[in-house]
Design a protein around this motif. Structure first.
Motif, short mmCIF file in Angstrom:
data_model
loop_
_atom_site.label_atom_id
_atom_site.label_comp_id
_atom_site.label_asym_id
_atom_site.label_seq_id
_atom_site.Cartn_x
_atom_site.Cartn_y
_atom_site.Cartn_z
N GLU A 212 13.08 -7.86 15.52
CA GLU A 212 14.28 -7.11 15.89
C GLU A 212 14.79 -6.26 14.73
O GLU A 212 15.13 -5.09 14.92
CB GLU A 212 15.37 -8.08 16.34
N LYS A 213 14.82 -6.83 13.53
CA LYS A 213 15.39 -6.12 12.39
C LYS A 213 14.52 -4.95 11.93
O LYS A 213 15.04 -3.87 11.62
CB LYS A 213 15.59 -7.09 11.22
N TYR A 214 13.20 -5.17 11.92
CA TYR A 214 12.30 -4.16 11.36
C TYR A 214 11.44 -3.46 12.41
O TYR A 214 10.60 -2.62 12.06
CB TYR A 214 11.39 -4.80 10.31
N THR A 215 11.62 -3.79 13.68
CA THR A 215 10.84 -3.21 14.77
C THR A 215 9.35 -3.31 14.46
O THR A 215 8.60 -2.32 14.48
CB THR A 215 11.23 -1.73 15.02
N ILE A 216 8.91 -4.51 14.16
CA ILE A 216 7.51 -4.73 13.78
C ILE A 216 6.61 -4.60 15.00
O ILE A 216 6.83 -5.25 16.02
CB ILE A 216 7.34 -6.10 13.12
N GLN A 217 5.60 -3.76 14.90
CA GLN A 217 4.66 -3.52 15.98
C GLN A 217 3.30 -4.15 15.72
O GLN A 217 2.50 -4.29 16.65
CB GLN A 217 4.48 -2.00 16.19
N GLY A 218 3.00 -4.48 14.51
CA GLY A 218 1.69 -5.05 14.18
C GLY A 218 1.72 -5.72 12.83
O GLY A 218 2.69 -5.59 12.07
N THR A 219 0.66 -6.43 12.54
CA THR A 219 0.54 -7.10 11.25
C THR A 219 -0.73 -6.66 10.56
O THR A 219 -1.73 -6.40 11.24
CB THR A 219 0.52 -8.64 11.43
N PRO A 220 -0.70 -6.56 9.22
CA PRO A 220 0.46 -6.79 8.37
C PRO A 220 1.44 -5.62 8.40
O PRO A 220 1.03 -4.46 8.58
CB PRO A 220 -0.15 -6.92 6.97
N THR A 221 2.71 -5.92 8.26
CA THR A 221 3.75 -4.91 8.07
C THR A 221 4.39 -5.18 6.71
O THR A 221 4.69 -6.33 6.38
CB THR A 221 4.82 -4.97 9.18
N PHE A 222 4.60 -4.10 5.96
CA PHE A 222 5.18 -4.23 4.62
C PHE A 222 6.55 -3.57 4.57
O PHE A 222 6.73 -2.45 5.08
CB PHE A 222 4.25 -3.60 3.57
N VAL A 223 7.48 -4.26 3.97
CA VAL A 223 8.82 -3.74 3.72
C VAL A 223 8.99 -3.66 2.22
O VAL A 223 8.82 -4.67 1.51
CB VAL A 223 9.89 -4.65 4.35
N ILE A 224 9.28 -2.47 1.71
CA ILE A 224 9.43 -2.28 0.27
C ILE A 224 10.88 -1.91 -0.03
O ILE A 224 11.38 -0.89 0.47
CB ILE A 224 8.48 -1.18 -0.25
N ASN A 225 11.53 -2.73 -0.81
CA ASN A 225 12.94 -2.51 -1.16
C ASN A 225 13.79 -2.23 0.08
O ASN A 225 14.64 -1.33 0.09
CB ASN A 225 13.07 -1.39 -2.19
#
Length: 248
Positions: A212-225
């Motif tokens: 929900e927070k990052y709208t992740i559609q697939g893995t791996p997903t990276f969040v930087i800062n």
């Protein structure tokens, strides 16, 4: 309305369990920044051996005050996640984390009962065992899959049990118990871990919150800062991004 991951884990057949696919790759360029100074680890330690559990259910490796903070959302049954682990394993620790410039937080994004069971077991291990076990699972995916595929009737039977009985039964049917016993955990630790449904529901809640927070559609997903690194799903593009951000 899409069913929550936990509803999928509890109710669906073994034939349709994926919550998200593996990632695509298209690098989002950014402006090159000044070189970041290295930060020394505490005496007698290395940053890559400095690991702690986070409030969001992840495990962070490295300098807790690193100027570049990466969150990786990964599934233990995703082949692209396994590729990233293999390709980045030595270099990301040596050239980025051990310099104190970068920290890496790994959060499990569960996709299916095999993934959830393995992730729960790893979360029940001591904190300092989390990354070695996760890296070993990625490196041993074929063995993990072979165990699950070798006893389909046992898996189907386990899925019909009550939730509290289901995951210990799946571990036996899919040879997850012997898989992790060969990696230092005991049968009692594994059964106790999987028999506590909170260990599964916590993973489900964290996966839902991340989706929900990052709208992740697939893995791996990276969040930087705090920002999703759009299109980056492999070590090469991520390494280039870190260098552009000053970790070079």
């Amino acid at each position: 309305m899409t069913k929550s991951p936990l509803r999928i884990l509890f109710l669906s057949s073994l034939g349709a369990l994926a919550l998200a696919g593996c990632g695509e790759s298209k690098t989002d360029p950014s402006k090159e920044q000044d070189v970041i100074a290295k930060v020394g680890a505490p005496a007698g330690k290395s940053w890559s051996a400095t690991v702690s559990k986070t409030a969001d259910g992840g495990y962070v490796m490295g300098n807790p005050d690193a100027p570049i903070k990466i969150i990786e959302f990964a599934s233990l049954t995703c082949s692209h996640c396994a590729d990233f682990s293999k390709e980045s394993h030595e270099e990301i620790k040596r050239d980025f984390i051990d310099t104190g410039r970068v920290s890496l937080e790994l959060r499990n994004f569960i996709r299916d009962p095999l993934d959830a069971s393995a992730a729960a077991i790893i979360h029940c291990a001591p904190v300092d065992r989390y990354f070695p076990l996760a890296e070993n699972v990625f490196a041993s995916q074929e063995e993990l899959f072979a165990g699950a595929q070798g006893n389909p009737s046992g898996g189907e039977a386990a899925m019909k049990l009550s939730p509290a009985q289901r995951f210990p039964a799946l571990a036996k049917a899919w040879k997850l118990d012997t898989f992790f016993q060969s990696r230092g955990l005991t049968a009692d630790q594994i059964n106790t871990c999987l028999g506590n449904l909170d260990n599964i529901t916590t993973l489900e809640k964290n996966t839902n919150a991340a989706a929900e927070k990052y709208t992740i559609q697939g893995t791996p997903t990276f969040v930087i800062n705090g920002q999703v690194a759009e299109g980056i799903a492999a070590w090469g593009p991520l390494r280039d991004r870190l260098r552009t951000m000053g970790a070079r």
